[in-house]
Every structure is written in structure tokens, then in C-alpha cells.
Design an enzyme around this catalytic site. Structure first.
Site, PDB file in Angstrom:
ATOM      1  CG  HIS A 102      -1.913   1.036   1.309  1.00 22.66           C
ATOM      2  ND1 HIS A 102      -2.638   1.305   2.444  1.00 22.66           N
ATOM      3  CD2 HIS A 102      -2.335   1.945   0.389  1.00 22.66           C
ATOM      4  CE1 HIS A 102      -3.454   2.315   2.219  1.00 22.66           C
ATOM      5  NE2 HIS A 102      -3.288   2.727   0.979  1.00 22.66           N
ATOM      6  CD  GLU A 105      -2.272   2.526  -3.960  1.00 26.92           C
ATOM      7  OE1 GLU A 105      -2.680   3.700  -4.017  1.00 26.92           O
ATOM      8  OE2 GLU A 105      -2.788   1.672  -3.218  1.00 26.92           O
ATOM      9  CG  HIS A 106      -0.113   6.026  -0.937  1.00 25.66           C
ATOM     10  ND1 HIS A 106      -0.748   7.155  -0.489  1.00 25.66           N
ATOM     11  CD2 HIS A 106      -1.027   5.021  -0.851  1.00 25.66           C
ATOM     12  CE1 HIS A 106      -1.986   6.849  -0.120  1.00 25.66           C
ATOM     13  NE2 HIS A 106      -2.179   5.554  -0.332  1.00 25.66           N
ATOM     14  CD  GLU A 203      -5.572   5.016   2.562  1.00 25.39           C
ATOM     15  OE1 GLU A 203      -6.291   4.213   1.945  1.00 25.39           O
ATOM     16  OE2 GLU A 203      -4.461   5.384   2.136  1.00 25.39           O
TER      17      GLU A 203
END
Length: 1025
Positions: A102, A105-106, A203
Site C-alpha cells: 500500500h 502504491e502511494h 489513512e
């Protein structure tokens, strides 16, 4: 963005055939036909064609290829749709919960070899006319999709995406910003305490404030305890600070390789062009490797297991003593077996969908809980699928009872099977889903095939849905007990099943906070003074990098001149049916008919307004005519693509203090079922059932639970609605229908022991709303079927004419607007006018058990047709991209934030935000930034591109003409708005910032949803809820 996927059959919903043909497209033959000319074994730009298959059900040709050098897999879906899509997905199988896929991905989207500027992904949002741009981390893959209707834009975005995925910079500074870092609370003050910061860190804290999400995560981790599904791929907040920058880079090196990639393209652009660009810009630089990322099958248990987890209490729970969840989850077969997956998905729907399903009857109707558990039904997003069934909103005392009911219901299904009519209703639903044409069909396909293809399933086989339907019918014919046998094998005789319970813990949030604090202190105790100095300096460096103006000149961009100067016209015909105004719009709907009716609320007594959303929710679910609610549900599934009623508040396009209020009836059906669909509506108008209190209670509990669950996901929407409440009359009604006021109202209704007062209210509302005297209708259908559809509508209106009654509006201030703007008389929309309305300032704080905030400030501005509206739209977009993104996300660590104009207000918002009052200061600084005028023509042009990509997003045949039908906005009004957008200048942006957003000029409202806040509590200017 982290998401848990459900790759169930429902993903293939929407087929979009319309779309503007653009000049560069080869006109000689359709994209589908051209793709059929490829031959198996043909070599194209380093790829070899493996298979070419026509898929007539979905109006496409599938071309499957592999890349010769790297083994990368490729699927192209050629279809006559101008909304072209690209996606690359990589199998990402982490073995810890640090959130490495994750955070990666950012971070890959923060700059790459050819495009080294910071954050090219967010910058491209403003340099493109994309209809979709995002990235997703699932449990076992990461996907990077985009779509656009412009071929030059497609090439630009493809360059940026390929470079980001395969050649990212992965700078340490970007890892700190996007992942996690230790930093002084005030970066410029070395004496301020050290805290955890980072976008993904916040998040995931936000994601885990959602009890449904917490439960789903635990369920997957515990059902698959032996490999990648046992960890949190998005990142567990307390495990994220264990991830190092080196581990991130290593994960990229092993997982982000073409040999581990699957490429998908969709639409009417030529395949060769895509292959040539992908080979030249990325794949030619790689050789084949063995990525070794396979997910092994989960070893099957020999005995079932039980487990228990805790969560935070729900402040909005209808019954505080019933907040437990219990669910039984079964491990099923491998998802790469397409027919098995199809069967199990269908079986799941038969078992849980709608009031005729056995589990609905056994678990929901006895009112043991408020609704099914948050994870329910078939889930095909893991290598082996699962099926889950259980309840939320139940008492701990009912645990054994629920377990017993689940096993009893499975025995009942094995013994009795399913009625043939229910199976037909589901197959009918699949037929409608394949015919309905959405505007994001490419994205739906990419998501639908992702999970199975990720584990080397055949994506082409997945697309051939009609083959699965035929095989299903054939198998059932040969063995009438086929479904019962499948239930026996996967449920009755399956020892790999998990029973997971969840209960609220009053000190849950406190324990989470303590655990985070302990983790933080352990990190801090290990630091030397030199380390602390280093952290302070690095914090200043990051702040400096975030504050510097960005040079994005390396990125490709469209120009404002690439935008179409005018919009294509949508032809509509105005007519009447039994005295009721009707709008007819001929469209290529592929054999479906779409019906809408707008019913005015003007005669409804004020005290009943809060009940309108509840009325909308239940009116199609209580039974009608000769049908009880079960039979009604069955007929809806057999004869329609769904029937719904929703509340509507429509701001007038010319006057700020005028609005239309009503409810919208919507339904669709195959042409052959038109009489049946209108008969169902006739029965709802003429003889709805309002006598079944028990059925109403089931619907109320489920609705209240759904609203409560939605706050942690849509908190920014609730904050925005509340902030705008006292600024316009429409805003006030929107809060009543869809804001926190409605959530609290439904909680009160769900808490009532006696619903007889509510039952008595519903017929009173019905007689005001379902009144042909206050209605207008719309039909979208094919030209061949339009006259027949209009005739059926006419006979429906005659059937319900006994409900027609002239009633006096509650308010005297009604303004009539002709439906045909060129006519001075004839049918009209009846709007409420409150020209003496006085907006007022109000600051509201909702204390909720979340570790993060949702913040909004709203300012009264102008309606759609006002000459300043276009400048406010451009300003909102520019301020979001050029100022607020940096302040709220990059520096502040919130997951998102920005500004938007519309509905007569200019609204700031933040999403999953660790800050509250500091964010309000950032909004103010955004206004100062705009008034100072430190923005360039390039900034303005980028904002225009971004606004136009939304204005010009594709509209499906089912929705053509709807803007005009609902809000009276004609093509001419849209074109005028378009011309005003083109004409926005530096000067006009400064003018509107000064005129509407300056402190002295504006009337504003503020709302925050978030954790306990001492500063706000002590401030008398805030109302604390």
C-alpha cells in the site's frame, strides 16, 4: 487507496456503447471487427497473439497476448466505446502487516525516472481529461488504472503510469511523507513532542475506525492463517512504523516486474499503438525472471475453529445493548475455476438476497440482529473463495441461537432446494446487467477479471458469461439436485469453517491510543540526541520540499485548445400521458427501457419531512396489490432491473433561495417486461401495504444500521452537508434528508418499541407524494420502442388516476418554471421561493469514536447560471491542486482534502484528517493564497482541464437528458456555462476570491466530525453534539 475486493459476478454491470466518435479513429470498421483480424501466433511489437475470441454478449472482441521477452500477460478488449481504459496489475503478496504494498502504491506515484517532479500522479489530474485515474491495493494485487476519451491524453497518461510503476524514484523523503515518519508535532519547533505522521498511517487509522472494516479484516486473516491473507496488506497502524525504506525498495524490485504483471486495455483505440508504446517505454528494458509471488492453497482444517475480537462501541447504534456481530465463514474452491465460481456466486445470491432467501427469512426476519454481518455472501477476491453468513447488531445472549439457525438453514436448503422462479429471477438479473450500458465499463471489466487472472485464471473465460449461464442451465437439467449437492459439499461437510464473534469494548479506543503511545515511546527511547537532531532537520527538509513551488514542466499535458468547444446536443421530446408531463429521449439502450417520475413534496405537511427518506426506503418493499412483500420482491427481480425511490432537493439554477423538493421514482426493464413493470408501480400507487409492523421494523433496523455504518466512510459528506445547512433553504432540507439529522432521526425510530405511529404516518405521506397531479415522467428507450413505451406509460397514468387530487401547497411562495424553456405556458416545475431567507453562521462539532477528523467549511456564493459560478469552479479546483493538497495531505497528513463549488456554496473539506482546527486555518490560508494571486496562466489552464474532465465525463444512454428533466438545465445553459469556463481569467479569479471568500464578505458554516476535542468544548462559539 486501499480496498477489499469482492470480485463477484455483480462486477460486470455495465456496457457503454455510446460515446462520441472522434476524428482520429479509423472509421472503416468497428473496433470489434478490426480486432477479429488478429491471428493466433501473430507477432506484434514484441508480443505474440495467443487467442482471439468474439464475446457478443458484451459487444467486444478479446485478444490475449504474451510478451516474448518477459512473459508479461496482456488482454485487450476491443469495443466501440470511446472511454478507453488502461490498467496494469502486479501480484503483491506481503508476509507482514507493515502495509508495504500500500505504501509502495502511494510512493511509486511520487516521481519517476522520466518524470522526476514530486507527485506527478496528482499533477496529471490537472493536465489531462481523464475520466478516471487511481490506484488500488487489494489483498494480493496492486492495480493502476486510468481511462480517457482522448487519444493524445491516453498516450500521455500511459507514459506517466508505465514510468511510475516500473521506474519510480522511491525517494526516502516520499516514503516519509506517504508512509510514516517520526517528526516534531510542530516541525519548526525542536522542543515540540515527537509524533507519528504519514498519509498511509493516517489513512489506515481511519480505515480501522470503521467496525465493519475491522471485522472484515479479522475474518480474512483468521480464515486464511497460513500465507499472505493472514496479514493486513493495507497496513496495520501499529505495524506500519516497522517498515523501513530499504524494505520498500526491495519489495518493488521483487514484485514490480513485467514477469509479474498483467496488462489490460479496453476501448476503440488501436491495439498496436498500445503495444508499441508499452514495449518501447518499459518492457524492452527487462528480461524474464521467476517472480515467485504465487499464493499457495490454504491447507484445509480438519476441524472448524472459533475466535473472538473486539471493536469500538457505536455511538449511533439503534440499541446500545445489541452491538455484537457473529458470522460463520466457509472456505470454498479455487477462483480460477470459472464455472465453479459462477455457480457459487449464484448460489450465494439464492441463499441471502432479498426477503425470499432462506437466510433472510431465518436470520433477518426474527429481528435477532439489525442486518447481515458486514461480510456476507460469496467473496471471490482471494485465491480460494469464501462464503460468510451472520448477523450484526445482535445481543451476546443470542450467539448460540444464531449458530444453530445457520446450521439449521443449511440443512433446510439441502432438503428443499430453491424454487425455479427464484433461479430464473437471478438469471434475468444477469441478462439485464449485461445489457445495461454504463460509462465506466472498462473499469468494471478490469475489476471483474482482476482476482482470477491474478492467480492465472483465464480472463477470457470469465467474460463469456452466457457460456456459464448455458452450462448452469444444462447442469441443473441433468441433475435437479445440483445446487443442493453443492451446498452439502461446501457448507454441510466443510470442516474449514470459522465462527468469528465481535463485541464492543468500552476502552477499545483508549487501548488503541495507549498501544500507539507505547510504540511511539519505544521508538523515542531508542533515539540518541543526534538522532533527534537528525529527525528535526529531516522534518524541516521535508517541510521545505513541500513548501517549494513545483516544476512540473517535465510532465506531458493537454492544452485548453484540446477541449471540444461545444457539447453534443441531446434531443428530447416533451409530451403528456393522461395529463402528466413526459420527457421522451431516444437512445441506444440495448433493449432496456428506463422510467423516472419526479413527484413534488410541496403539499406535504412540514412535520412529515423527516420521514420522507424512510418512506422512500420502504415504499417498494412492503408489498402492494395482491402481492405480499415476498411476492413483490420476486416480481421485481423477475420483471425489472430494480425499482427505487429517492428524496430530491434541487437547487434552482438562477436563484439561490429557490429550490425544488420531491421524490424520484426510478426503474428499468427489458422491453418485453414493460407492462409488468408499470403494473408493479400501479399497485404501489393504488394499494401499497402499510399494515405489516414487523416487516417495517426489519427495514427500519437495517436502514438505521446502514446509516450508522456509513459515517466513518463518508464523514466528509456529512460534514459538508451540515456546514452548508444554514446557508441556503435547499441546504437546510438536504441536512434533513441526508445529513446527521437524518442519521439521528433513524436511530430514534429504530429505538421505538412501538412503530404504530410511524405506520400511521406512511399513508399520509403517500397521498401527498404519489399524486399524478404533482408528477412529471421521463422515458429513455430505443427509437423502435419509444411509441410503445409511451403508450404503456399512458395506460399506467390512467390506472393511477384515482390518486390524482389537487392539494394546496403548504407554502404560498411557489414559483412556476416551464418545462419547455421556450414556452411561456404549459407544464411546469413548481419551486419553493424563500427570497426573504436569512443565512446564518453556525459551527457544529459531532464527537464520534474515531481517531481522525472530517472537517468542512462552507460559504454561500451563487447559483449555476450566475456569471461568477464558472470562476468559482475553476478557483476551487486550482486551490485544491495548488494549495490545499500540499497543506492538508502532504504537510497535514490527511488522506484527502480540497474545495468544490456547487449547490450555491463554496465548500472546503478534509477526509480522514489527524487535524481539526489547524485544517480550518489551512482553509483560511487557501483564501489568502487565492486573493494574493500568486498563480500562473499554466495553473489556470490546468484547473480548466480538470474541471472540463468532470463536465465532459461520459453519460450513459440511461442518463441522457436527466439533467434537463430533474433540474431544468438545458443544453443551451450547459453551453453558456462551458463558454464562461473557457473565458475565466486571472482577474476574474481574484475578483471572486475577494467578493465571496473574504472574511468580511462571506457567510459561512463550519462542521467537524471527530474525536473528543477540549479546545472546541471550551469555545462557546461551537455547538457540540
Amino acid at each position: 487507496m486501499f480496498r477489499q475486493t469482492k470480485a463477484a459476478l455483480q462486477k460486470v454491470r455495465y456496457v457503454s456503447l455510446n460515446g462520441q466518435q472522434q476524428t482520429w479513429r479509423l472509421q472503416s470498421s468497428s473496433a470489434r471487427e478490426r480486432a477479429l483480424s488478429y491471428q493466433q501466433g501473430q507477432k506484434i511489437h514484441g508480443f505474440t497473439v495467443r487467442e482471439v475470441v468474439a464475446v457478443p454478449d458484451l459487444f467486444l472482441t478479446a485478444v490475449k497476448l504474451t510478451h516474448d521477452r518477459t512473459g508479461a500477460q496482456y488482454l485487450h478488449a476491443a469495443r466501440d466505446d470511446s472511454n478507453n481504459l488502461f490498467s496494469v496489475q502486479l501480484r503483491t503478496t506481503p508476509l507482514d502487516s507493515s502495509g508495504v504494498p500500500h505504501i509502495l502504491e502511494h510512493t511509486v506515484l511520487c516521481g519517476s525516472e522520466r518524470f522526476p517532479c514530486r507527485d506527478p500522479f496528482f499533477k496529471m489530474l490537472n493536465r489531462s481529461l481523464s475520466t478516471f485515474m487511481n490506484a488500488f491495493t487489494a489483498s494480493d494485487y496492486t492495480m493502476y488504472p486510468f481511462s480517457t476519451q482522448n487519444s493524445k491524453d491516453f498516450q500521455n497518461l500511459l507514459s506517466v503510469y508505465l514510468d511510475a510503476v516500473f521506474f519510480p524514484c522511491l525517494r526516502e523523503q516520499d516514503f516519509w511523507q506517504e508512509g510514516w515518519r517520526l517528526e516534531n508535532e510542530t516541525p519548526t519547533d525542536p522542543a515540540s513532542p515527537l509524533v507519528f505522521k504519514g498519509v498511509v498511517f493516517n489513512e489506515m487509522k481511519g480505515a480501522f475506525s470503521d467496525n465493519e472494516r475491522v471485522y472484515a479484516q479479522h475474518l480474512q486473516n483468521k480464515l486464511f492463517p497460513d500465507h499472505t491473507y493472514s496479514v493486513v496488506s493495507g497496513g496495520e497502524p501499529l505495524a506500519i512504523p516497522d517498515l523501513t525504506w530499504e524494505q520498500l525498495r526491495q519489495f518493488h524490485a521483487t514484485h514490480y516486474h513485467p514477469s509479474n504483471a498483467r496488462f489490460f486495455t479496453y476501448g476503440d483505440l488501436p491495439l498496436e499503438q498500445h503495444l508499441q508504446q508499452i514495449e518501447a517505454e518499459a518492457l524492452s528494458r527487462f528480461d524474464r525472471i521467476n517472480p515467485n509471488t504465487e499464493v499457495p492453497p490454504q491447507p484445509h482444517w480438519t476441524t472448524p475453529r472459533e475466535d473472538h475480537v473486539t471493536c469500538s462501541p457505536d455511538a449511533m447504534a439503534p440499541d446500545p445493548l445489541k452491538q455484537n456481530t457473529l458470522c460463520v465463514s466457509y472456505l470454498l474452491g479455487d477462483i480460477t475455476d470459472t464455472f465453479e465460481g459462477f455457480t457459487l456466486s449464484l448460489l450465494s445470491s439464492l441463499m441471502i438476497s432479498g426477503p425470499n432467501s432462506p437466510f433472510y427469512k431465518a436470520l433477518i426476519e426474527p429481528k435477532i440482529g439489525t442486518d447481515f454481518s458486514s461480510v456476507v455472501g460469496y467473496d471471490g477476491s482471494t485465491r480460494e473463495a469464501s462464503f460468510s453468513i451472520g448477523l450484526q447488531g445482535m445481543s451476546e445472549d443470542d450467539t448460540e441461537r444464531v449458530k444453530h439457525i445457520i446450521s439449521q438453514t443449511i440443512d433446510h436448503v439441502i432438503e428443499n432446494g430453491f424454487e425455479e422462479e427464484r433461479i430464473e429471477a437471478l438469471l434475468h438479473k444477469i441478462e439485464i446487467q449485461m445489457k445495461h450500458q454504463s460509462t465506466n465499463f472498462g473499469l468494471s471489466l478490469a475489476s471483474y477479471i482482476a482476482s482470477s487472472w491474478n492467480h492465472d485464471g483465464d480472463p477470457v473465460e470469465l467474460l463469456q458469461i452466457n457460456q456459464s449461464v448455458s452450462k448452469f442451465r444444462q447442469t441443473l437439467k441433468q441433475n435437479p439436485l445440483f445446487l443442493q449437492d453443492t451446498v452439502r459439499r461446501y457448507f454441510k461437510e466443510n470442516s474449514h469453517r470459522l465462527t468469528l464473534s465481535m463485541a464492543p469494548d468500552e476502552s477499545y479506543i483508549e487501548k488503541q491510543t495507549q498501544a500507539e503511545e507505547q510504540k511511539l515511546q519505544r521508538k523515542i527511547q531508542a533515539l540518541t540526541d543526534t538522532d533527534k537532531k537528525y529527525i528535526y532537520e529531516k522534518g524541516l527538509e521535508l517541510l521545505d520540499a513541500q513548501s517549494k513551488p513545483q516544476d512540473a514542466s517535465c510532465l506531458p499535458a493537454l492544452k485548453v485548445s484540446d477541449i471540444q468547444p461545444s457539447i453534443p446536443a441531446t434531443d428530447v421530446t416533451l409530451s403528456t400521458a393522461a395529463g402528466v408531463p413526459v420527457q421522451l429521449c431516444e437512445q441506444p439502450t440495448n433493449g432496456l427501457v428506463y422510467f423516472r417520475a419526479m413527484c413534488s413534496l410541496n403539499t406535504l405537511p412540514e412535520e412529515l419531512r423527516l420521514y420522507v427518506p424512510l418512506f422512500c426506503n420502504v415504499i417498494t418493499k412492503l408489498g402492494c396489490g395482491d402481492l405480499d412483500y415476498r411476492q413483490q420482491s420476486q416480481q421485481k427481480e423477475l420483471r425489472t432491473g430494480g425499482m427505487s425511490v429517492s428524496s430530491q432537493v434541487i437547487q434552482d439554477s438562477t436563484q439561490l433561495d429557490m429550490y425544488e423538493q420531491g421524490v424520484l421514482l426510478s426503474s428499468s426493464c427489458l422491453e418485453r417486461n414493460l407492462p409488468h413493470m408499470f403494473q408493479l408501480w400501479s399497485d404501489i400507487f393504488n394499494s401499497p401495504h402499510f399494515d405489516d409492523v414487523e416487516r417495517l421494523r426489519v427495514l427500519v433496523m437495517s436502514s438505521a444500521q446502514e446509516l450508522s455504518n456509513g459515517i466513518s466512510y463518508s464523514g466528509h459528506m456529512y460534514a459538508m452537508t451540515r456546514a452548508a445547512r444554514h446557508l441556503t433553504p435547499a441546504g437546510d432540507l438536504q441536512e434533513t434528508f441526508g445529513g446527521m439529522e437524518q442519521v439521528k432521526f433513524m436511530k430514534r425510530i429504530a429505538e421505538m418499541t412501538d412503530l404504530s405511529q410511524v405506520i400511521r404516518t406512511l399513508p399520509r405521506i403517500k397521498k401527498h407524494l404519489l399524486n399524478p397531479d404533482n408528477m412529471r415522467c421521463a422515458l429513455n428507450a430505443t427509437p423502435q420502442k419509444m411509441s410503445d413505451s409511451a403508450a404503456q406509460l399512458e395506460s399506467f397514468m390512467k390506472d393511477v388516476s384515482d390518486n390524482r387530487k389537487e392539494r394546496k401547497p403548504v407554502r404560498s411562495n411557489i414559483i412556476e418554471r416551464p418545462l419547455d424553456p421556450l414556452a411561456n405556458s404549459g407544464p411546469s416545475r413548481k419551486l419553493i421561493s424563500e427570497l426573504n431567507y436569512h443565512p446564518c453562521q453556525m459551527k457544529t462539532f459531532f464527537q464520534l469514536p474515531f481517531p481522525i477528523n472530517f472537517v468542512s467549511e462552507s460559504i454561500r456564493t451563487v447559483p449555476f447560471c450566475h456569471e461568477d459560478y464558472a470562476s468559482l469552479c475553476i478557483l476551487a479546483r486550482m486551490m485544491s491542486a495548488k494549495f490545499l493538497h500540499g497543506e492538508i495531505r502532504e504537510k497535514g497528513g490527511a488522506y484527502g482534502g480540497g474545495a468544490r463549488a456547487g449547490g450555491g456554496v463554496f465548500t472546503f473539506y478534509s477526509y480522514r484528517d489527524p487535524n481539526s482546527l489547524q485544517t480550518l486555518s489551512a482553509f483560511r490560508r487557501g483564501v489568502d493564497w487565492a486573493k494574493a494571486g500568486h498563480f500562473t496562466q499554466q495553473d489556470i489552464d490546468e484547473a480548466k482541464l480538470s474541471v472540463f474532465s468532470a463536465v465532459d465525463s461520459p453519460v450513459g444512454p440511461s442518463n441522457k437528458g436527466m439533467g434537463r428533466f430533474l433540474s431544468g438545465v438545458t443544453d443551451e445553459m450547459k453551453q453558456s456555462h462551458r463558454e464562461r469556463l473557457f473565458a475565466v481569467t486571472h482577474r476574474s479569479l481574484l475578483d471572486v476570491a475577494e467578493r465571496y471568500l473574504s472574511v468580511g464578505q462571506q457567510t459561512c458554516g463550519v462542521a467537524i466530525l471527530g474525536p473528543e476535542n477540549e479546545t472546541i468544548k471550551k469555545d462557546p462559539s461551537w455547538i457540540v453534539k
